[in-house]
Design an enzyme around this catalytic site. Structure first.
Site, PDB file in Angstrom:
ATOM      1  N   LYS A 116       0.820  -1.215   0.000  1.00  0.00           N
ATOM      2  CA  LYS A 116       0.000   0.000   0.000  1.00  0.00           C
ATOM      3  C   LYS A 116       0.856   1.269   0.000  1.00  0.00           C
ATOM      4  O   LYS A 116       0.482   2.271  -0.588  1.00  0.00           O
ATOM      5  CB  LYS A 116      -0.962   0.009   1.195  1.00  0.00           C
ATOM      6  CG  LYS A 116      -2.146  -0.926   1.006  1.00  0.00           C
ATOM      7  CD  LYS A 116      -3.305  -0.510   1.900  1.00  0.00           C
ATOM      8  CE  LYS A 116      -4.660  -0.778   1.302  1.00  0.00           C
ATOM      9  NZ  LYS A 116      -5.041  -2.159   1.223  1.00  0.00           N
ATOM     10  N   LYS A 199      -3.978  -8.718  -6.580  1.00  0.00           N
ATOM     11  CA  LYS A 199      -5.320  -9.052  -6.099  1.00  0.00           C
ATOM     12  C   LYS A 199      -6.325  -7.974  -6.484  1.00  0.00           C
ATOM     13  O   LYS A 199      -5.960  -6.814  -6.662  1.00  0.00           O
ATOM     14  CB  LYS A 199      -5.312  -9.311  -4.587  1.00  0.00           C
ATOM     15  CG  LYS A 199      -5.563  -8.112  -3.719  1.00  0.00           C
ATOM     16  CD  LYS A 199      -5.876  -8.538  -2.300  1.00  0.00           C
ATOM     17  CE  LYS A 199      -6.238  -7.319  -1.477  1.00  0.00           C
ATOM     18  NZ  LYS A 199      -7.559  -6.740  -1.804  1.00  0.00           N
ATOM     19  N   LYS A 202     -10.466  -2.679  -3.822  1.00  0.00           N
ATOM     20  CA  LYS A 202     -11.329  -1.494  -3.923  1.00  0.00           C
ATOM     21  C   LYS A 202     -10.508  -0.288  -4.339  1.00  0.00           C
ATOM     22  O   LYS A 202     -10.990   0.598  -5.017  1.00  0.00           O
ATOM     23  CB  LYS A 202     -11.944  -1.190  -2.551  1.00  0.00           C
ATOM     24  CG  LYS A 202     -13.122  -2.042  -2.216  1.00  0.00           C
ATOM     25  CD  LYS A 202     -13.766  -1.515  -0.945  1.00  0.00           C
ATOM     26  CE  LYS A 202     -13.618  -2.501   0.177  1.00  0.00           C
ATOM     27  NZ  LYS A 202     -12.604  -2.206   1.150  1.00  0.00           N
TER      28      LYS A 202
HETATM   29  P1  ATP Z   1      -8.605  -1.830  -0.034  1.00  0.00           P
HETATM   30  O1  ATP Z   1      -8.009  -1.800  -1.394  1.00  0.00           O
HETATM   31  O2  ATP Z   1      -9.236  -0.551   0.388  1.00  0.00           O
HETATM   32  O3  ATP Z   1      -7.695  -2.415   1.017  1.00  0.00           O
HETATM   33  P2  ATP Z   1      -9.840  -4.385  -0.331  1.00  0.00           P
HETATM   34  O4  ATP Z   1     -10.474  -4.698  -1.611  1.00  0.00           O
HETATM   35  O5  ATP Z   1      -8.499  -4.973  -0.053  1.00  0.00           O
HETATM   36  O6  ATP Z   1      -9.857  -2.827  -0.150  1.00  0.00           O
HETATM   37  P3  ATP Z   1     -10.639  -4.770   2.416  1.00  0.00           P
HETATM   38  O7  ATP Z   1     -11.725  -3.926   2.978  1.00  0.00           O
HETATM   39  O8  ATP Z   1      -9.233  -4.441   2.715  1.00  0.00           O
HETATM   40  O9  ATP Z   1     -10.851  -4.845   0.827  1.00  0.00           O
HETATM   41  O10 ATP Z   1     -10.897  -6.283   2.833  1.00  0.00           O
HETATM   42  C1  ATP Z   1     -12.179  -6.775   3.242  1.00  0.00           C
HETATM   43  C2  ATP Z   1     -12.179  -8.290   3.239  1.00  0.00           C
HETATM   44  O11 ATP Z   1     -12.158  -8.753   1.879  1.00  0.00           O
HETATM   45  C3  ATP Z   1     -10.958  -8.910   3.912  1.00  0.00           C
HETATM   46  O12 ATP Z   1     -11.371 -10.077   4.591  1.00  0.00           O
HETATM   47  C4  ATP Z   1     -10.058  -9.255   2.756  1.00  0.00           C
HETATM   48  O13 ATP Z   1      -9.162 -10.299   3.069  1.00  0.00           O
HETATM   49  C5  ATP Z   1     -11.069  -9.655   1.694  1.00  0.00           C
HETATM   50  N1  ATP Z   1     -10.549  -9.448   0.332  1.00  0.00           N
HETATM   51  C6  ATP Z   1     -10.080  -8.276  -0.161  1.00  0.00           C
HETATM   52  N2  ATP Z   1      -9.700  -8.434  -1.435  1.00  0.00           N
HETATM   53  C7  ATP Z   1      -9.921  -9.739  -1.755  1.00  0.00           C
HETATM   54  C8  ATP Z   1      -9.725 -10.516  -2.932  1.00  0.00           C
HETATM   55  N3  ATP Z   1      -9.219  -9.954  -4.028  1.00  0.00           N
HETATM   56  N4  ATP Z   1     -10.078 -11.815  -2.910  1.00  0.00           N
HETATM   57  C9  ATP Z   1     -10.593 -12.391  -1.795  1.00  0.00           C
HETATM   58  N5  ATP Z   1     -10.804 -11.702  -0.632  1.00  0.00           N
HETATM   59  C10 ATP Z   1     -10.479 -10.399  -0.610  1.00  0.00           C
HETATM   60 MG    MG Z   2      -7.433  -4.417   1.733  1.00  0.00          MG
END
Ligand code: ATP
Ligand code: MG
Length: 350
Positions: A116, A199, A202
């Site tokens: 990040k 991965k 968001k």
């Molecule tokens: P950000 O980019 O803001 O960190 P994010 O997409 O990583 O957002 P989070 O809010 O950090 O989402 O994570 C929420 C949940 O979703 C966590 O349990 C995380 O492990 C899961 N998660 C996030 N991205 C993935 C993915 N690509 N595949 C499976 N699980 C995911």
């Molecule tokens: Mg995340």
């Protein structure tokens, strides 16, 4: 046996995507059916959302959108506790208490921070560096036994266990429960549609890298059509996709959404090209997401009711958190109990 308490959260950084749905939310609602007698606490991680650049005008609505997504995807607020993290002050308080037990060396190993912060490491804020300790507080505050997360969060749950262990050793009691991560076998790491080695997130700049829960059927079809793949047809076993990450990712998405085995999906489409597979995948995704998105829109059209449910959830979460924080502060030798009681209560407790 100790009662199961299942705790997890999603950052309030924008709408939910397919990865969050498969890796996290779908998993939680399935757990609710399997462990009917457990306590469930799901929070919207707004304190985590401010550790990367964010828009303060959008934070409140992002929080509501995530809440609506949880409910639309199956979180029953009568049985489970749903609340914004910032509405329970114990999270931040416990984080501070735990920072004094967390060696910097442990945080230096966290790969999420490296990802990040990127090349701008010196400009990354302290909150981003320290957020794994907040995440430890998020679960230890409720004495969570299980934490369902995607694969990317495994390292942070291990850190939470290490911090809990360090506390228990330092204060001579098995006080904090060591939480177990629960990570699904398939679909725990859904990859970006543009790059099979990254991965789905968001916070990825490109909206074409992810399918959002609120995307309509046309957008879903367009994003899958543009998704990176190769020009080979599908083989007849999932194993044969091991050097084709983008193709493996699309098959994994199909399998988890259809509740099918990955080999069965590959066999169904063996010898076919992506020009056939992608429209089928788009149709399946739209079929799953459209009802969720419709329900989300309904929920978001009555913000007052949604806010009422969140406030009620926060009240219930606070009732669990306050005694844990009291005992933590007592063990650490502080003058008073935790400051989130009323003044009368503090006087009575001293
Ligand atoms: P950000 O980019 O803001 O960190 P994010 O997409 O990583 O957002 P989070 O809010 O950090 O989402 O994570 C929420 C949940 O979703 C966590 O349990 C995380 O492990 C899961 N998660 C996030 N991205 C993935 C993915 N690509 N595949 C499976 N699980 C995911
Ligand atoms: Mg995340």
């Amino acid at each position: 046996m100790k009662k199961k308490r299942i705790v997890s959260g999603v950052r309030a950084t924008g709408g939910l995507h397919l990865g969050n749905y498969i890796g996290a939310i779908k998993n939680w609602t399935e757990m609710a059916t399997q462990h009917g007698d457990a306590d469930f606490l799901f929070f919207i991680a707004d304190l985590h959302a401010i550790t990367t650049p964010y828009d303060e005008k959008a934070l409140k609505d992002n929080t509501r959108e995530i809440a609506a997504a949880y409910i639309a995807a199956g979180v029953d607020v009568r049985k489970m506790i749903l609340f914004p993290q910032s509405a329970v002050p114990g999270h931040a308080m416990l984080q501070w208490l735990l920072t004094s037990l967390t060696p910097m060396g442990w945080l230096n190993r966290m790969t999420q921070f490296k990802e990040k912060a990127g090349k701008q490491r010196d400009n990354a804020v302290l909150g981003l560096y320290a957020y794994p300790v907040l995440q430890a507080a998020d679960v230890l505050l409720y004495q969570a036994t299980h934490v369902p997360v995607g694969e990317d969060q495994k390292q942070h749950i291990e850190l939470a266990r290490d911090i809990a262990g360090a506390f228990n050793r330092r204060y001579g009691q098995e006080f904090f429960t060591l939480p177990e991560p629960i990570i699904r076998k398939e679909g725990a790491r859904i990859m970006s549609l543009r790059d099979g080695t990254k991965k789905m997130s968001k916070s990825d700049e490109s909206d074409y890298s992810r399918i959002n829960l609120m995307d309509d059927a046309d957008t879903i079809a367009l994003k899958f059509r543009k998704a990176k793949t190769d020009s080979d047809p599908l083989p007849d076993s999932f194993e044969a996709l091991k050097d084709r990450p983008e193709a493996a990712n699309l098959v994994t998405i199909y399998a988890t959404l259809a509740d099918m085995d990955r080999d069965a999906v590959v066999k169904q489409f063996a010898g076919r090209n992506f020009s056939v597979f992608k429209p089928a995948l788009a149709e399946l995704t739209a079929e799953k997401f459209t009802p969720v998105a419709t329900r989300m829109r309904e929920l978001l059209s009555d913000k007052a009711e949604l806010d009422r449910q969140l406030a009620e959830g926060a009240e219930r979460a606070r009732a669990i958190a306050v005694p844990v924080l009291d005992d933590t502060m007592k063990l650490m030798g502080f003058w008073g109990t935790n400051p989130f009681h009323s003044a009368d209560r503090v006087a009575g407790l001293l």
